[in-house]
Design an enzyme around this catalytic site. Structure first.
Site, PDB file in Angstrom:
ATOM      1  N   ASP A 218       0.861  -1.182   0.000  1.00 55.62           N
ATOM      2  CA  ASP A 218       0.000   0.000   0.000  1.00 55.62           C
ATOM      3  C   ASP A 218       0.901   1.237   0.000  1.00 55.62           C
ATOM      4  OD1 ASP A 218      -1.720  -2.152   0.649  1.00 55.62           O
ATOM      5  OD2 ASP A 218      -3.076  -0.824   1.720  1.00 55.62           O
TER       6      ASP A 218
ATOM      7  N   LYS B  32      -6.979   3.241  -3.660  1.00 52.84           N
ATOM      8  CA  LYS B  32      -7.399   3.288  -2.258  1.00 52.84           C
ATOM      9  C   LYS B  32      -7.604   4.742  -1.854  1.00 52.84           C
ATOM     10  CE  LYS B  32      -5.437   2.134   2.324  1.00 52.84           C
ATOM     11  NZ  LYS B  32      -4.298   1.476   3.009  1.00 52.84           N
TER      12      LYS B  32
ATOM     13  N   LYS C 229     -10.293   0.065  -2.598  1.00 57.35           N
ATOM     14  CA  LYS C 229     -10.176  -0.061  -1.141  1.00 57.35           C
ATOM     15  C   LYS C 229     -10.475   1.270  -0.464  1.00 57.35           C
ATOM     16  CE  LYS C 229      -6.959  -1.166   2.632  1.00 57.35           C
ATOM     17  NZ  LYS C 229      -5.594  -1.639   2.992  1.00 57.35           N
TER      18      LYS C 229
END
Length: 327
Positions: free
Chosen positions: A164, A227, A263
């Site tokens: 991430d 995300k 996400k």
């Protein structure tokens, strides 16, 4: 399909290889904030799931959850307890009461800082649950570029199979889409076989149009997931932002044929909120985005409330929070 069968699907999904930066496409993106907010407001207002269907959707939310600990006070013991919770996120007697004891309920991934990756990998060995590491100068993304690349490579070498990363927000705020594209493409290359989840920090991008443009550029650069947030911003995941990002994912699929995951993270604390996000995915992107290969919920405290709702469905009573302890 059991919940256990949902895990490992990501490796079978054709990865988004990215495409050359298309500035005409980026320049064409415009978002009407009021229209996006009106559409997002309809989701929790007119869509609900009740009774056994709600329990099933909440179990799906658990399967799509990135169980996360990103505290400055993290210790190996904290991470091991979190990993034990990831393996058995709901007490067995509750699953039995729901008739779900054979589903193999577990979370989508465990997300930690780089220093805790080896501990998490060891604790999750044999479970099939991936370890995700936050990297690239998380949460601000302002450390030297070479250092950010080294951090990604180090986390992959330590066993993380998902990374991430955070972008440089200034590239978005100044409209330097080439710099943003090159940055994310370099991060993707550094990830190797690990999947890249690109955090846009949407609460710091100023406008929904910027969110849409940044989403498109991230996918062009090869992001496997886009995300919303680090969870450290003042404003994190919101449904209007989710709507904009989901529609960019759909546009990218229509144009390229590649599926990119989504996400939302930060501020998602209640079971009801998790249902709102699942409904958004189903309505905007379809049932494939209700699986952990294409949808994750970034969460730390969310699981506790979902457990309480599941126990209420099974027994008719809400248990005290300490009956569902988190590490």
């Amino acid at each position: 399909m059991s919940l256990q069968d949902l895990h490992g699907l990501l490796s079978n999904l054709q990865r988004n290889p990215g495409i050359p930066l298309d500035l005409d496409w980026v320049d064409s993106i415009r978002v009407n904030r009021s229209a996006a907010e009106r559409r997002a407001a309809t989701l929790p207002a007119r869509r609900t799931v009740k009774k056994k269907y709600q329990a099933a959707w909440l179990l799906r939310a658990i399967a799509c959850m990135d169980l996360t600990t990103l505290g400055g006070d993290d210790t190996p013991g904290t991470v091991r307890r979190l990993c034990a919770k990831a393996r058995r996120p709901v007490r067995q007697e509750v699953l039995a009461a729901l008739g779900a004891e054979q589903l193999g309920v577990r979370v989508g991934a465990v997300c930690v800082y780089h220093q805790m990756v080896p501990t998490a990998v060891e604790a999750l060995q044999g479970s099939g649950i991936p370890v995700a590491a936050v990297a690239a100068g998380f949460p601000h993304g302002l450390s030297p570029f070479a250092q950010r690349l080294d951090e990604i490579r180090s986390s992959v070498a330590a066993g993380a199979t998902e990374i991430d990363i955070v972008i440089t927000r200034a590239h978005v705020l100044t409209g330097d889409w080439r710099a943003l594209y090159d940055e994310i493409a370099a991060f993707r290359e550094a990830c190797g076989e690990a999947h890249l989840k690109t955090i846009l920090a949407t609460g710091e991008l100023g406008t929904l149009t910027n969110v849409g443009k940044a989403s498109a550029v991230a996918m062009m650069a090869g992001a496997d997931f886009i995300k919303t947030s680090t969870g450290k911003e003042t404003e994190n995941a919101t449904l209007p932002v989710g709507l904009v990002m989901a529609r960019q994912i759909r546009e990218y699929l229509d144009r390229t044929g590649y599926k990119v995951g989504y996400k939302p993270a930060g501020g998602i604390r209640t079971a009801k909120q998790s249902l709102d996000w699942l409904i958004l995915m189903k309505e905007e992107l379809g049932n494939e985005w209700l699986l952990p290969d294409l949808f994750r919920l970034g969460a730390s405290s969310l699981l506790t409330d979902i457990e309480r709702q599941l126990e209420h469905h099974a027994t008719g009573r809400y248990a005290a929070t300490h009956h569902q302890p988190m590490p």
